[in-house]
Enzyme design. Structure first.
Site, short mmCIF file in Angstrom:
data_model
loop_
_atom_site.label_atom_id
_atom_site.label_comp_id
_atom_site.label_asym_id
_atom_site.label_seq_id
_atom_site.Cartn_x
_atom_site.Cartn_y
_atom_site.Cartn_z
N GLU A 464 13.22 1.97 38.35
CA GLU A 464 13.59 1.60 36.99
C GLU A 464 13.08 2.20 35.94
OE1 GLU A 464 14.11 -2.41 34.23
OE2 GLU A 464 13.38 -2.52 36.10
N ASN A 522 17.85 0.12 31.07
CA ASN A 522 18.08 -0.83 30.37
C ASN A 522 19.19 -0.50 29.37
OD1 ASN A 522 16.64 -3.10 31.68
ND2 ASN A 522 14.78 -1.70 31.10
N GLU A 553 21.56 -0.96 33.66
CA GLU A 553 21.54 -2.35 33.59
C GLU A 553 21.74 -3.03 32.27
OE1 GLU A 553 17.52 -3.05 35.14
OE2 GLU A 553 17.81 -2.07 37.07
N ASP A 583 21.85 -7.51 34.62
CA ASP A 583 20.53 -7.73 34.77
C ASP A 583 20.53 -9.27 34.34
OD1 ASP A 583 17.74 -7.48 34.84
OD2 ASP A 583 17.23 -6.14 33.16
N GLU A 640 13.90 -9.38 41.12
CA GLU A 640 12.52 -8.57 40.34
C GLU A 640 11.62 -9.77 40.23
OE1 GLU A 640 13.40 -6.89 36.58
OE2 GLU A 640 14.88 -8.53 36.14
#
Length: 687
Positions: A464, A522, A553, A583, A640
């Site tokens: 990520e 993101n 995400e 997410d 996560e």
């Protein structure tokens, strides 16, 4: 008569007066021209007569010395030589004696000529006897006496003539001086009269026009005594009055709101500056910013005319809110300001502002009727007190407006008070936004990578992207300090583009080394727009990375309120090969509708649920159900926030082997990620 004609007339008359005075005065400077030579001639003749008389006296004296020398038996030669020398000198001076009195001069010349012959014969006679010497002395004495009388008469005549000539010259000079003084006085009087004329007809009107023009330019009333004369000054006066009308129009535009007729923000700023100038220390005043939450809806739904009519009626309702002196201003299209000022008599308190705001809410609660249509107003207010809540007028108004925005966020009918530090925070915010722009130009924003691992296989399967701000001094700033400012200042797009290009290039480079991973970034609500399509295409084109290795995400919170627009952007990304991940699944606005409405490839379980798994059975069953649901829908699932081995093992048992968290690694720079991945897989294989 024009100003030019007046000015030319004044100049011509002044020059004419000067010329006439000059013509009259000039002869006075030459009045003494004939006097000086005559006086000089008289003086010269007198001087020569004196010299001749002195020579004759000396001649007789030398002749007497010669007589005495002969009588004593001495040599008279030197005395006789002196007799001849003095006689020659007298004759030489007589040759240059002017003819002021020709008769006397002729007699002197004849007498000296006769006497010179006799004296010369006697002086040369040899032997020079006492009798000759006595005769010579008698002859010189007689010549001296007779010539002296003639010379005295000549001197008296020259003295008398010089005096008469001097008196006549002085009288003539006095006459010329009188004429000169009279002409100079006339020129002075004419100049004085012209000066008065110039002052009254030129300078005084010019001063009045200039003062009136300055008054108009500074917003004051011009001189009321200005007259529209039939010259250029009249044209200027008419122009000034037109300018005054235009200035008044501009002043109304600058300081008056056209929709309501209220004084505007500029007028409030001027009022606050004036209050601060008059009372720099003593006295306080309060400001209430009343926002009309329905203004934008009225304007877009019914038009600006209706919206302005509603604001006009609302403004009328706010007049006379309290026995205390209050003034109403229009600060923004949807915000009216109420300034409360007690002067220096008594301080304004928050209780006063609360009471006045409550009265305003009460008056504005009744519907407003415009064109036989009734409209309800939703209002909220922010308030501040000067100098308690602000250091200057600008901060004072800004603090009040910020408080109103906070009250509006809570809902209609609320009042919030401002805080002194608002302007400081805003300036700090703006300074940091500019530093972010500078950092983007300097390439200071870099991607860090947090690994995503398959705990069951012991493989690194993805990463990520997390942005970091690397300062020139080596410090690394975390996103929490700048992301919100980047989103509010619209630099988030440039930041995402720069970091995503770098990250995709790194992933492509790792793929060439045999480490094939997916990379996720993101997608915040600010980025959830068509611009993200261009950013992704640019990053993929610059790196050569296959689109299937890029994962966007998006949080469920970012989807709320913009489902249709978000669906369009997400489907466009999916059509371009970019995979999608939902997410923070399981928290916030989590909805199963998102799983079938949007083309999702992966769901990521929020760390809150991750931590709850090892604590409650219900949380564990929820995660198990999520994993089964994802498997039936063909979605991959990532958990996560893994921080302990217990959490990792528990989630593996629940069917969630793809994991991410501090247990494995924090985000790290590109140069460390490959080495860490190899070490991780080596340890997993050895275990």
């Amino acid at each position: 008569m024009t100003i030019r004609a007046k000015l030319v007339a004044v100049i011509v008359l002044v020059n004419l007066a000067i010329a006439v005075a000059g013509i009259v005065v000039m002869p006075s400077f030459r009045a003494q021209d004939g006097l000086e030579p005559g006086l000089r001639g008289h003086a010269n003749r007198i001087s020569m007569a004196v010299v001749i008389d002195a020579a004759l006296r000396e001649m007789h004296y030398q002749a007497e010395l010669a007589r005495r020398a002969v009588a004593a038996g001495g040599d008279p030669a030197s005395a006789l030589d002196r007799v001849r020398q003095e006689l020659g000198g007298a004759l030489g001076q007589l040759a240059f004696l002017g003819s002021g009195d020709p008769t006397n001069v002729a007699e002197v010349r004849a007498l000296l000529a006769t006497g010179a012959e006799t004296i010369d014969v006697l002086a040369q006679q040899r032997p020079f006897t006492p009798e000759t010497a006595a005769e010579l002395a008698a002859t010189t004495l007689d010549l001296q006496y007779r010539a002296g009388r003639l010379l005295t008469t000549l001197q008296e005549a020259d003295n008398s003539g010089g005096l008469q000539q001097a008196l006549a010259g002085l009288a003539d000079l006095r006459r010329h001086m009188d004429l000169a003084l009279a002409s100079a006085g006339g020129a002075l009087l004419l100049s004085l009269g012209l000066s008065v004329f110039a002052y009254r007809r030129l300078i005084q009107p010019l001063g009045a026009v200039t003062g009136s023009l300055n008054a108009v330019l500074t917003g004051h009333q011009p001189n009321q005594r200005l007259q529209e004369t039939q010259d250029e000054f009249g044209d200027i006066v008419r122009a000034i009055r037109k300018l005054q009308a235009q200035a008044e129009h501009i002043r109304r535009i600058a300081y008056e709101d056209p929709g309501t007729g209220l004084p505007n923000r500029n007028s409030l700023d001027a009022e606050l500056r004036e209050v601060r100038r008059l009372r720099p220390i003593d006295g306080t005043h309060g400001l209430i910013a009343i926002g009309f939450d329905t203004y934008d809806h009225l304007r877009s739904g019914f038009g600006i005319r209706v919206a302005e009519s509603v604001m006009r009626v609302a403004a009328q309702r706010l007049h006379g809110l309290d026995p205390m002196p209050v003034s109403v201003f229009r600060l923004e299209p949807q915000i009216l300001g109420v300034l409360v000022d007690r002067g220096i008599a008594e301080a304004v308190t928050r209780a006063d502002l609360k009471r006045i705001a409550a009265e305003a809410f009460t008056r504005l609660a009744a519907p407003v009727e415009v064109d036989e249509q009734r409209y309800l107003l939703g209002v909220s207010a922010g308030a501040a007190i000067y100098p308690d809540d602000a250091r200057d007028a600008e901060e004072y108004v800004n603090v009040c407006l910020e408080a109103q925005r906070q009250a509006r966020a809570v809902g209609s009918g609320h009042l919030r008070f401002g805080e002194r530090g608002h302007t400081h925070r805003l300036r700090k915010h703006l300074a940091l936004a500019e530093q972010i722009r500078t950092g983007l130009r300097s390439g200071q924003f870099v991607p860090y990578f947090q690994p995503v691992v398959d705990a069951a296989k012991g493989k690194v399967v993805g990463a990520e992207i997390l942005v970091r701000w690397r300062q020139p001094d080596g410090r690394v700033i975390l996103p929490g300090e700048f992301i919100l400012i980047a989103e509010s200042s619209e630099t988030i797009r440039d930041m995402t583009r720069e970091v995503l290009v770098q990250a995709c290039q790194s992933i492509r480079s790792w793929s060439d080394q045999g480490l094939v991973l997916s990379v996720s970034f993101n997608l915040s609500a600010k980025l959830l727009s068509p611009h993200i399509l261009g950013i992704c295409r640019e990053a993929l084109a610059a790196s050569g990375l296959p689109a299937s290795q890029l994962v966007a995400e998006v949080t469920e919170t970012a989807l709320v309120g913009n489902l249709d627009g978000a669906e369009e952007v997400l489907r466009a990304l999916r059509d371009n090969g970019v995979r999608l991940c939902l997410d923070d699944f399981g928290t916030g606005y989590s909805s199963l509708m998102h799983l079938y409405r949007f083309p999702i490839d992966r769901i990521k379980i929020d760390p809150v649920i991750t931590r709850a798994v090892s604590q409650t059975t219900r949380a564990a069953e929820i995660v198990r159900s999520m994993a089964m649901l994802a498997a039936r829908l063909g979605l991959s699932i990532v958990v996560e926030g893994i921080e302990t081995d217990e959490e990792a093992q528990r989630l593996r048992d629940l069917g969630c082997s793809v994991q991410q968290g501090f247990l494995y690694s924090r985000a790290m720079p590109e140069e460390q990620f490959v080495e860490w991945s190899r070490q991780f897989e080596a340890r997993a294989a050895a275990a």
